[in-house]
Design a protein around this motif. Structure first.
Motif, PDB file in Angstrom:
ATOM      1  N   PRO A  82      17.412 -24.114 -17.655  1.00  0.00           N
ATOM      2  CA  PRO A  82      16.645 -23.154 -18.467  1.00  0.00           C
ATOM      3  C   PRO A  82      17.394 -22.813 -19.748  1.00  0.00           C
ATOM      4  O   PRO A  82      18.621 -22.756 -19.779  1.00  0.00           O
ATOM      5  N   THR A  89      13.660 -19.308 -22.230  1.00  0.00           N
ATOM      6  CA  THR A  89      12.858 -19.614 -21.033  1.00  0.00           C
ATOM      7  C   THR A  89      12.300 -18.326 -20.423  1.00  0.00           C
ATOM      8  O   THR A  89      13.029 -17.338 -20.278  1.00  0.00           O
ATOM      9  N   LYS A 110      11.798 -15.879 -14.300  1.00  0.00           N
ATOM     10  CA  LYS A 110      11.219 -16.458 -13.091  1.00  0.00           C
ATOM     11  C   LYS A 110      10.096 -15.574 -12.556  1.00  0.00           C
ATOM     12  O   LYS A 110      10.251 -14.357 -12.458  1.00  0.00           O
ATOM     13  N   CYS A 115      12.795 -20.714  -7.467  1.00  0.00           N
ATOM     14  CA  CYS A 115      12.063 -21.592  -8.368  1.00  0.00           C
ATOM     15  C   CYS A 115      13.026 -22.492  -9.140  1.00  0.00           C
ATOM     16  O   CYS A 115      14.228 -22.215  -9.224  1.00  0.00           O
ATOM     17  N   GLN A 116      12.487 -23.553  -9.707  1.00  0.00           N
ATOM     18  CA  GLN A 116      13.234 -24.455 -10.569  1.00  0.00           C
ATOM     19  C   GLN A 116      12.484 -24.605 -11.888  1.00  0.00           C
ATOM     20  O   GLN A 116      11.248 -24.647 -11.915  1.00  0.00           O
ATOM     21  N   TRP A 117      13.267 -24.669 -12.980  1.00  0.00           N
ATOM     22  CA  TRP A 117      12.682 -24.893 -14.303  1.00  0.00           C
ATOM     23  C   TRP A 117      12.488 -26.401 -14.453  1.00  0.00           C
ATOM     24  O   TRP A 117      13.447 -27.176 -14.393  1.00  0.00           O
ATOM     25  N   TYR A 177      10.660 -29.974 -16.158  1.00  0.00           N
ATOM     26  CA  TYR A 177      10.069 -30.675 -17.301  1.00  0.00           C
ATOM     27  C   TYR A 177       9.096 -31.723 -16.771  1.00  0.00           C
ATOM     28  O   TYR A 177       9.447 -32.535 -15.916  1.00  0.00           O
ATOM     29  N   TYR A 214       6.809 -27.611 -19.724  1.00  0.00           N
ATOM     30  CA  TYR A 214       7.748 -27.015 -18.794  1.00  0.00           C
ATOM     31  C   TYR A 214       7.051 -25.949 -17.951  1.00  0.00           C
ATOM     32  O   TYR A 214       6.045 -25.365 -18.362  1.00  0.00           O
ATOM     33  N   TRP A 234       7.992 -23.021 -14.336  1.00  0.00           N
ATOM     34  CA  TRP A 234       8.732 -22.628 -13.143  1.00  0.00           C
ATOM     35  C   TRP A 234       7.930 -23.095 -11.926  1.00  0.00           C
ATOM     36  O   TRP A 234       6.756 -22.768 -11.785  1.00  0.00           O
ATOM     37  N   SER A 282       7.020 -17.867 -25.829  1.00  0.00           N
ATOM     38  CA  SER A 282       7.149 -18.071 -24.383  1.00  0.00           C
ATOM     39  C   SER A 282       5.807 -18.098 -23.684  1.00  0.00           C
ATOM     40  O   SER A 282       5.731 -18.169 -22.485  1.00  0.00           O
ATOM     41  N   VAL A 326       3.890 -19.490 -17.189  1.00  0.00           N
ATOM     42  CA  VAL A 326       5.116 -20.081 -16.657  1.00  0.00           C
ATOM     43  C   VAL A 326       5.769 -21.109 -17.568  1.00  0.00           C
ATOM     44  O   VAL A 326       6.725 -21.748 -17.171  1.00  0.00           O
ATOM     45  N   GLY A 327       5.306 -21.344 -18.770  1.00  0.00           N
ATOM     46  CA  GLY A 327       5.944 -22.394 -19.545  1.00  0.00           C
ATOM     47  C   GLY A 327       5.692 -22.304 -21.020  1.00  0.00           C
ATOM     48  O   GLY A 327       5.100 -21.371 -21.532  1.00  0.00           O
TER      49      GLY A 327
END
Length: 525
Positions: free
Chosen positions: A28, A32, A35, A41-43, A45, A52, A54, A162, A178-179
């Motif tokens: 991130p 970013t 969360k 969670c994972q960021w 691609y 992108y 979460w 964002s 989220v992205g």
């Protein structure tokens, strides 16, 4: 998911109800978004779309191990491009361990540029050299990939925010943004469309299935010869029960393989040998039958069976060898006026006409538990009693031609609106974060529950629409018949009009031959 997630892993990531997508876990950045919620969670691609998000850990699977499982769930051009991009990345990284995504580099340059611009605002006397990024050439995409813009064509650079995904309506299962939107401006419209993973199932007819109810009816088959035209969803189940109850049946279907398969099954059973014959035109069926049933898809096909090039009226006068009138039973879901027109044609040829509309699904047709609604020639209604007993649990004679079709339209109207309302309820529950399984359990305990809606609710929860009990296109067709009838009578049908538009939309999305409960995919997305 039973593997440890770390930065740089190539994975399949699933966003909400969308299909799994090729992705990579990345670090991130300072801009970013926070969360969503408290879950791990994972960021991520996304390859292909270059966006992108979460993604919660339990919606991430390893790429290599699950490649065969997920690589064919989506047939869009953008998904194919995503597969190509991640495979190119794997090859490039194998040749050069230091290889990195070009898109990541461009993002870093933008961040540096943004920081530089902020510094220049604080100190106007200090000149900060600005990094210039050469726009990567962007190939023209087809309509599936959404809108594509070259960032160099803009007069001024639009600040990155964002909430880029929020503009495209892309959010996680909690409804939060989220992205970030890609600097290449690729639309996320394709990701917001529900994918059709399963093709609708086309099952063959098995003469030895669902015989329990039929065996309890003690049917004495009529000695007359019966013709049957159309082995679709309902017709195939009806024919199966006619054969199993001992009726002699002459068959025609546009796909002759279905007729041949039924004849082969009958010939292999000593108790059914000689009961089934097949013909290559509707005219041949009519010539060799005392009473002919027609059960095709719509009014146009029904007319073609009667007055087409090889239609039943090409057989000449509809009289048997002894001069008695032959019978024609129209079972297609048609409008009342078309039914009356066909009645006049049949009567002008010396035949008898009966309109029959059945209430029930594919499984009820196979079980022999349909409800039969008939109108027209009463003597023909009684001549068909053994057939009606084989195909249904009750048969009603409603009077003159038109009453059966109108009654059927009214009942189908109620069914279509109820199903659309059921789908909207489950869609709202999903948006609220309420378990659809819990809603279904509670629903089945209330007086709202009935066999039809409970079954459809179960299909919606499982999102299993490939086993079509009643297809979406047939449901929408029947709602349109109701609207046509309402126009003639000047009767407003506001709910029917709205439901019809919803079903038309889900058909446009590709769910024509799926079960009508797939209307959920329209109201949910």
């Amino acid at each position: 998911m039973d593997f440890n997630l770390k930065i740089g892993d190539l994975v399949w990531a699933k966003m909400g109800s969308f299909s799994y997508w090729p992705a990579r876990i990345v670090q991130p950045g300072p801009d970013t978004p926070t969360k969503p919620g408290t879950r791990e969670c994972q960021w991520v691609y996304f390859f292909g779309s270059k966006n992108y998000a979460w993604i919660v850990n339990n919606k991430i699977e390893p790429y290599v191990e699950c490649k065969e499982k997920f690589s064919k769930v989506n047939k869009t051009s953008l998904f194919k491009k995503a597969i190509s991009d991640i495979e190119d990345f794997i090859r490039n990284q194998a040749e050069d361990p230091n290889y990195s995504l070009q898109h990541d580099v461009s993002i870093e340059e933008e961040d540096a540029e943004k920081s530089s611009e902020k510094g220049s605002e604080k100190n106007s006397n200090k000149q900060t050299p600005k990094k210039t990024k050469k726009a990567a050439p962007v190939k023209r995409q087809n309509s599936d990939a959404g809108s594509v813009r070259n960032s160099s064509s803009r007069a001024t650079k639009k600040p990155r925010t964002s909430s880029g995904f929020e503009e495209n309506g892309f959010s996680d299962s909690t409804g939060q943004s989220v992205g970030k939107a890609s600097s290449f401006g690729i639309s996320l419209e394709i990701l917001n469309r529900p994918s059709i993973i399963d093709e609708p199932e086309v099952s063959s007819v098995n003469l030895n299935s669902n015989l329990e109810l039929l065996n309890t009816k003690n049917i004495t088959a009529s000695r007359k010869r019966f013709g049957f035209i159309g082995l679709g969803t309902i017709g195939s189940g009806i024919v199966k029960n006619l054969i199993n109850s001992g009726h002699k049946v002459n068959l025609f279907n546009r796909t002759s393989e279905k007729c041949d398969d039924l004849k082969k099954q009958a010939e292999n059973d000593i108790n059914k040998a000689g009961l089934v014959n097949t013909y290559i035109t509707p005219c041949d069926v009519m010539q060799n039958s005392d009473i002919t049933f027609n059960c095709v898809s719509d009014s146009n096909n029904a007319k073609a069976v009667v007055i087409g090039n090889c239609g039943i009226t090409k057989a000449g006068d509809l009289l048997d060898s002894e001069g008695y009138s032959k019978g024609y039973v129209e079972m297609t879901s048609i409008d009342p006026q078309t039914s009356k027109d066909m009645c006049e044609i049949i009567k002008s040829k010396g035949g008898r006409y009966l309109e029959v509309q059945v209430q029930g699904s594919k499984s009820e047709a196979e079980e022999g538990s349909l409800v039969v609604l008939a109108a027209g020639d009463e003597s023909l209604f009684f001549d068909c009693q053994s057939c009606f007993k084989a195909m249904g649990k009750m048969a009603f004679f409603l009077g003159e031609v038109g009453y059966a079709t109108k009654t059927n339209i009214i009942l189908q109207l109620m069914k279509g609106i109820a199903l659309a309302g059921l789908a909207e309820g489950f869609a709202l529950a999903d948006r609220c974060g309420i378990s659809s399984k819990d809603v279904l359990s509670i629903f089945n305990l209330t007086n709202l529950a009935c066999g039809y809606l409970s079954h459809k609710a179960d299909l919606i929860v499982k999102q299993d629409f490939k086993h079509a009990e009643e297809s979406t296109k047939h449901m929408q067709k029947k709602l349109q018949l109701a609207l046509d009838l309402s126009d003639q009578l000047k009767q407003p049908l506001l709910m029917t009009s709205t439901a019809n538009e919803v079903y038309k939309h889900i058909r446009r999305m590709g769910y024509d031959d799926h079960d009508a409960s797939s209307v959920y995919m329209r109201v949910r997305h």
